[in-house]
Write a protein that holds these residues in place. Structure first.
Motif, short mmCIF file in Angstrom:
data_model
loop_
_atom_site.label_atom_id
_atom_site.label_comp_id
_atom_site.label_asym_id
_atom_site.label_seq_id
_atom_site.Cartn_x
_atom_site.Cartn_y
_atom_site.Cartn_z
N ARG A 81 -3.18 13.38 1.28
CA ARG A 81 -2.35 12.84 0.20
C ARG A 81 -0.89 13.30 0.31
O ARG A 81 -0.35 13.90 -0.63
N PRO A 82 -0.26 13.05 1.43
CA PRO A 82 1.15 13.43 1.56
C PRO A 82 2.03 12.54 0.68
O PRO A 82 1.67 11.40 0.36
N LYS A 83 3.18 13.06 0.31
CA LYS A 83 4.15 12.24 -0.41
C LYS A 83 4.82 11.24 0.52
O LYS A 83 5.27 10.18 0.10
N LEU A 84 4.87 11.61 1.80
CA LEU A 84 5.59 10.80 2.78
C LEU A 84 4.78 10.77 4.07
O LEU A 84 4.36 11.81 4.57
N GLU B 293 -1.89 -0.05 -1.70
CA GLU B 293 -2.95 0.53 -2.54
C GLU B 293 -2.68 1.99 -2.87
O GLU B 293 -2.90 2.43 -4.00
N LEU B 294 -2.21 2.76 -1.89
CA LEU B 294 -2.01 4.19 -2.10
C LEU B 294 -0.68 4.52 -2.75
O LEU B 294 -0.53 5.55 -3.40
N GLY B 295 0.33 3.69 -2.52
CA GLY B 295 1.65 3.96 -3.08
C GLY B 295 2.41 5.07 -2.38
O GLY B 295 3.38 5.61 -2.92
N VAL B 296 1.98 5.42 -1.16
CA VAL B 296 2.67 6.46 -0.40
C VAL B 296 3.92 5.85 0.26
O VAL B 296 3.90 4.70 0.68
N THR B 297 4.99 6.62 0.34
CA THR B 297 6.19 6.17 1.04
C THR B 297 5.97 6.29 2.53
O THR B 297 5.56 7.34 3.03
N PHE B 298 6.21 5.20 3.27
CA PHE B 298 6.06 5.16 4.72
C PHE B 298 7.43 5.04 5.37
O PHE B 298 8.27 4.25 4.93
N VAL B 299 7.65 5.81 6.43
CA VAL B 299 8.79 5.60 7.33
C VAL B 299 8.21 5.37 8.72
O VAL B 299 7.51 6.22 9.26
#
Length: 388
Positions: free
Chosen positions: A178-181, A209-215
């Motif tokens: 469950r990382p923020k990024l 679905e997870l709402g995690v920020t992806f780079v």
């Protein structure tokens, strides 16, 4: 910089699960590169970059080899330290914070799965290092397996999986903590074209679905266009344009971006008329002028470049009624690609242009043949004028 007037930004329904914070001037960035430079000896890999990424974005860094995109990602992960500037994640300066203490996880192109561990144990590895209770580990691993649709393969080893399945295991292992990024370095590069296209949509749905920020770092323009809420195009250590996929493609701000993102025809010419509601450009490669339905800001008689995407050029046996935005030539090559046909047309000046035509009927691709003389034309709002 392009001087074309842009319409109101459009939302990509695939990649806009939340309000688009980057459009709000008051929104606070989740990731902030503040004047970041990275040098290796005399070589500058990243040159004074300032960039904001917002929560729940799927932001793509797009560029060729040596553009600096992977170096920027490695600095965000903590594997490299900036020579100067700051990197903030959720308002915390990352200076001196090692990778394992950052609210970040990274998925590598190679996937880096443990070959001797099962799928379940690969995903659980990071949670065991955190000394979570076994019941919590089992529940979170099961949840991730269900999310990536691999619940029935938990006991298998990596060598017993397909490339797409291994990719999803690596993604599940990256997200289970469950990382923020989440940082993804060429995440789909090892997959074949068909599987890559299918997995792109899966990745978007999981991120939604997870709402995690992806780079995401990629050199694949189509991949960036499919995945991203926004794209940062990189060249020689600089971010040369940031925007939504639609804007990057339709309104490139330079010849480099126009060439790098998709196929484009570039026509050099000189401005002969520039009014608020129109501009006329005399091109070097054909007699009629290029006419656009908006003005630009430039000096009188300035030399400019007109960019026209191949799919916006129409092809015909008969001369069009319009007198502007038209030229003629001979078909040199034809590539039939199933859903569309690509024509390489040599103009009378000797310049080659590309035209793509959708094959909407079974005989669409047979309407034109090699060495046939054809006429090309386009609408007044189809071209973009570039001054750099």
């Amino acid at each position: 910089m392009t001087t074309a007037q842009q319409p109101a930004p459009k939302t990509n329904p695939l990649t806009a699960p939340t309000p688009d914070l980057w459009r709000d001037p008051k929104a606070h960035p989740f990731v902030f590169f503040d004047g970041v430079t990275k040098q290796f000896g005399d070589f500058t890999a990243v040159d004074n970059i300032s960039l904001k990424v917002y929560k729940r974005e799927l932001f793509c860094l797009l560029g060729g080899s040596g553009s600096g995109k992977s170096t920027l990602l490695r600095m965000l992960a903590g594997f490299e330290q900036p020579t100067s500037g700051r990197i903030l994640i959720d308002d915390v300066d990352m200076a001196g914070i090692p990778p394992w203490n950052r609210p970040v996880n990274m998925m590598f192109q190679s996937y880096a799965l443990f070959p001797h561990l099962s799928v379940e144990k690969n995903i659980a590895f990071g949670l065991k290092r955190q000394r979570l209770a076994d019941v919590d580990i089992k529940r979170r691993v099961a949840d991730m397996l269900d999310m990536v649709q691999l619940g029935h393969l938990g006991k298998r080893k990596p060598h017993q999986l397909s490339g797409g399945q291994r990719q999803r295991v690596a993604l599940a292992r990256s997200l289970v903590k469950r990382p923020k990024l989440l940082l993804l370095d060429e995440p789909l590069g090892a997959l074949d074209k068909k599987l890559r296209e299918e997995t792109q949509f899966e990745l978007v749905n999981i991120q939604d679905e997870l709402g995690v920020t992806f780079v995401v770092v990629t050199h694949d323009q189509e991949e960036a266009m499919t995945l991203a809420t926004r794209i940062g195009v990189m060249n020689q250590g600089n971010i040369v344009q940031v925007g939504e996929p639609h804007d990057i493609y339709e309104y490139p701000n330079s010849q480099f971006v126009a060439r790098f993102v998709g196929s484009v025809n570039l026509l050099n010419g000189r401005v002969t008329e520039d009014e608020p509601d129109r501009v006329r450009i005399r091109c070097n490669d054909f007699e009629p002028s290029v006419y656009l339905n908006h003005g630009i800001s430039c000096a009188p008689n300035q030399e400019v470049c007109v960019a026209i995407r191949p799919e916006k050029m129409l092809i015909s046996h008969e001369p069009p009624v319009q007198t502007d935005n038209t030229c003629s030539g001979v078909i040199e090559d034809i590539a039939y690609m199933g859903s569309l046909s690509v024509f390489r047309v040599r103009l009378d000046s000797g310049k080659e242009v590309r035209v793509t035509q959708p094959n909407t009927s079974r005989d669409s691709g047979a309407r034109f043949t090699w060495h046939e003389r054809v006429h090309l034309y386009w609408d007044v709002d189809s071209a973009v004028v570039l001054t750099s």
